[in-house]
Design an enzyme around this catalytic site. Sequence first.
Site, PDB file in Angstrom:
ATOM      1  N   SER A 143       0.821  -1.201   0.075  1.00 46.22           N
ATOM      2  CA  SER A 143       0.143   0.080  -0.120  1.00 46.22           C
ATOM      3  C   SER A 143       0.972   1.148  -0.062  1.00 46.22           C
ATOM      4  CB  SER A 143      -0.922  -0.079   1.239  1.00 46.22           C
ATOM      5  OG  SER A 143      -1.723   1.115   1.200  1.00 46.22           O
ATOM      6  N   SER A 144       0.550   2.275   0.735  1.00 41.85           N
ATOM      7  CA  SER A 144       1.237   3.424   0.869  1.00 41.85           C
ATOM      8  C   SER A 144       0.536   4.231   2.020  1.00 41.85           C
ATOM      9  CB  SER A 144       1.236   4.273  -0.435  1.00 41.85           C
ATOM     10  OG  SER A 144       1.430   5.593  -0.118  1.00 41.85           O
ATOM     11  N   TYR A 157      -4.126   7.411  -7.168  1.00 39.78           N
ATOM     12  CA  TYR A 157      -3.069   6.630  -6.439  1.00 39.78           C
ATOM     13  C   TYR A 157      -3.623   6.133  -5.076  1.00 39.78           C
ATOM     14  CZ  TYR A 157       1.276   5.123  -4.315  1.00 39.78           C
ATOM     15  OH  TYR A 157       2.513   4.323  -3.933  1.00 39.78           O
ATOM     16  N   LYS A 161      -4.552   2.435  -3.608  1.00 37.50           N
ATOM     17  CA  LYS A 161      -3.760   1.784  -2.470  1.00 37.50           C
ATOM     18  C   LYS A 161      -4.849   1.745  -1.388  1.00 37.50           C
ATOM     19  CE  LYS A 161       0.645   1.673  -3.977  1.00 37.50           C
ATOM     20  NZ  LYS A 161       1.310   0.538  -4.149  1.00 37.50           N
TER      21      LYS A 161
HETATM   22  N1  LIG Z   1       9.155   5.240  -2.873  1.00 41.87           N
HETATM   23  C1  LIG Z   1       7.862   5.642  -2.115  1.00 41.87           C
HETATM   24  O1  LIG Z   1       7.925   6.702  -1.631  1.00 41.87           O
HETATM   25  C2  LIG Z   1       6.616   4.907  -2.015  1.00 41.87           C
HETATM   26  C3  LIG Z   1       5.950   5.309  -0.736  1.00 41.87           C
HETATM   27  C4  LIG Z   1       4.867   4.395  -0.526  1.00 41.87           C
HETATM   28  C5  LIG Z   1       4.663   3.446  -1.453  1.00 41.87           C
HETATM   29  N2  LIG Z   1       5.268   2.996  -2.360  1.00 41.87           N
HETATM   30  C6  LIG Z   1       5.096   1.718  -3.409  1.00 41.87           C
HETATM   31  O2  LIG Z   1       6.247   0.899  -3.000  1.00 41.87           O
HETATM   32  C7  LIG Z   1       6.319   0.138  -4.208  1.00 41.87           C
HETATM   33  C8  LIG Z   1       7.777   0.292  -4.690  1.00 41.87           C
HETATM   34  O3  LIG Z   1       7.828   1.518  -5.074  1.00 41.87           O
HETATM   35  P1  LIG Z   1       9.111   1.988  -5.209  1.00 41.87           P
HETATM   36  O4  LIG Z   1       9.597   3.346  -4.839  1.00 41.87           O
HETATM   37  O5  LIG Z   1      10.261   1.238  -5.310  1.00 41.87           O
HETATM   38  O6  LIG Z   1       8.997   2.561  -7.125  1.00 41.87           O
HETATM   39  P2  LIG Z   1      10.095   2.397  -8.258  1.00 41.87           P
HETATM   40  O7  LIG Z   1      11.421   2.752  -7.589  1.00 41.87           O
HETATM   41  O8  LIG Z   1       9.615   3.382  -9.254  1.00 41.87           O
HETATM   42  O9  LIG Z   1      10.017   0.947  -8.849  1.00 41.87           O
HETATM   43  C9  LIG Z   1       8.936   0.513  -9.096  1.00 41.87           C
HETATM   44  C10 LIG Z   1       9.152  -0.999  -9.547  1.00 41.87           C
HETATM   45  O10 LIG Z   1       7.666  -1.511  -9.770  1.00 41.87           O
HETATM   46  C11 LIG Z   1       7.880  -2.025 -11.260  1.00 41.87           C
HETATM   47  N3  LIG Z   1       6.789  -1.834 -12.000  1.00 41.87           N
HETATM   48  C12 LIG Z   1       6.038  -0.811 -12.479  1.00 41.87           C
HETATM   49  N4  LIG Z   1       5.257  -1.082 -13.201  1.00 41.87           N
HETATM   50  C13 LIG Z   1       5.065  -2.489 -13.366  1.00 41.87           C
HETATM   51  C14 LIG Z   1       4.326  -3.226 -14.099  1.00 41.87           C
HETATM   52  N5  LIG Z   1       3.230  -2.972 -15.041  1.00 41.87           N
HETATM   53  N6  LIG Z   1       4.551  -4.661 -14.022  1.00 41.87           N
HETATM   54  C15 LIG Z   1       5.678  -4.964 -13.493  1.00 41.87           C
HETATM   55  N7  LIG Z   1       6.215  -4.270 -12.742  1.00 41.87           N
HETATM   56  C16 LIG Z   1       6.143  -2.817 -12.636  1.00 41.87           C
HETATM   57  C17 LIG Z   1       9.032  -1.579 -11.868  1.00 41.87           C
HETATM   58  O11 LIG Z   1       9.743  -2.327 -12.842  1.00 41.87           O
HETATM   59  P3  LIG Z   1      10.382  -2.000 -13.955  1.00 41.87           P
HETATM   60  O12 LIG Z   1      11.335  -0.973 -13.580  1.00 41.87           O
HETATM   61  O13 LIG Z   1      11.127  -3.296 -14.310  1.00 41.87           O
HETATM   62  O14 LIG Z   1       9.406  -1.740 -15.006  1.00 41.87           O
HETATM   63  C18 LIG Z   1      10.047  -1.309 -10.550  1.00 41.87           C
HETATM   64  O15 LIG Z   1      10.711  -2.543 -10.289  1.00 41.87           O
HETATM   65  C19 LIG Z   1       5.157   0.687  -5.055  1.00 41.87           C
HETATM   66  O16 LIG Z   1       3.998  -0.286  -5.095  1.00 41.87           O
HETATM   67  C20 LIG Z   1       4.896   2.092  -4.475  1.00 41.87           C
HETATM   68  O17 LIG Z   1       3.631   2.375  -4.992  1.00 41.87           O
HETATM   69  C21 LIG Z   1       6.584   3.600  -2.788  1.00 41.87           C
END
Ligand SMILES: NC(=O)c1ccc[n+]([C@@H]2O[C@H](COP(=O)([O-])OP(=O)(O)OC[C@H]3O[C@@H](n4cnc5c(N)ncnc54)[C@H](OP(=O)(O)O)[C@@H]3O)[C@@H](O)[C@H]2O)c1
Length: 257
Positions: A143-144, A157, A161
């Site tokens: 989630s987030s 978004y 979530k």
């Molecule tokens: N970073 C934050 O501040 C934050 C906060 C709250 C929640 N989140 C959640 O945490 C999770 C990881 O986020 P992150 O910050 O690590 O994001 P990120 O750095 O943008 O990485 C996103 C990941 O998701 C994969 N992805 C995106 N679209 C996809 C699809 N259609 N099919 C398969 N894989 C897909 C990407 O794969 P490819 O690169 O191989 O395409 C990448 O491995 C997400 O669910 C995000 O919503 C993040």
Amino acid sequence: MSNTGTLDGKVAVVTGGSRGIGAAVAARYAAAGACVVIGYHRSADAAHELADQLTVAGASCIALRADVADPQQTARLINQAADTFGRLDILASCAGINHFGGLAELTPADFDHVFAVNTRGQLLAAQHAARRMGDGGRIILTSSNAARRTIFEHTLYAASKSAVEAMVRCLSVELGRRGITINAVAPGATATDMAAANAAKYQPPGMNLSATDWLALSYALGRIATPAEVAGAYVFLAGADAAYITGRTLPVEGCVF
Ligand SMILES: NC(=O)c1ccc[n+]([C@@H]2O[C@H](COP(=O)([O-])OP(=O)(O)OC[C@H]3O[C@@H](n4cnc5c(N)ncnc54)[C@H](OP(=O)(O)O)[C@@H]3O)[C@@H](O)[C@H]2O)c1
């Protein structure tokens, strides 16, 4: 990599394992002794590099491509992972996309895409994983903290979530009968590509701090999380100490104001 052994003999699929939080989860699972399948979509080089690094460090690890917005690719990822290693114990569903947009500009296509990845993609990954898991299986969705905050133009978004948190509550009942737990992790801002691209947009309208100043101000710890700090929650929920936790969302956010 020193093997902590807490996930010895387990097989884990990590979607979104090519970058950010998912890559950190894959590394932690490998370090805990699990065989790891890194799911990726566009970042093939990063996914295969990570798989190679973890293999060199002593883990069993492969990278498989699947767009989680495509139900058939999601099914194939899970089944290929279970067939390759002969079982499936853990799903860490980390793949996700961010979205900002005001009500006047939102399109049906925006809605469908955000929900196809963040919500339906996670639901179908859980469905296929549950089919291949036995007693003791662990499903961890993502989630987030945005699901519970009031953030300008972050409607799609946040909604995508919030639905994930509802899904883990409801699914815990039917999966619990089979000895499988399902939970979500709700990260706050975490230093990944996603946060770098969007951090400044989380400010209320009219506030124009730099992304760094805004994030430092917003969090009780005065900084955002590292991916490794968030990955710890996925390790905990996959391990023996979380055996009686299900249907819950674990915030990992350094207490946002
Ligand atoms: N970073 C934050 O501040 C934050 C906060 C709250 C929640 N989140 C959640 O945490 C999770 C990881 O986020 P992150 O910050 O690590 O994001 P990120 O750095 O943008 O990485 C996103 C990941 O998701 C994969 N992805 C995106 N679209 C996809 C699809 N259609 N099919 C398969 N894989 C897909 C990407 O794969 P490819 O690169 O191989 O395409 C990448 O491995 C997400 O669910 C995000 O919503 C993040």
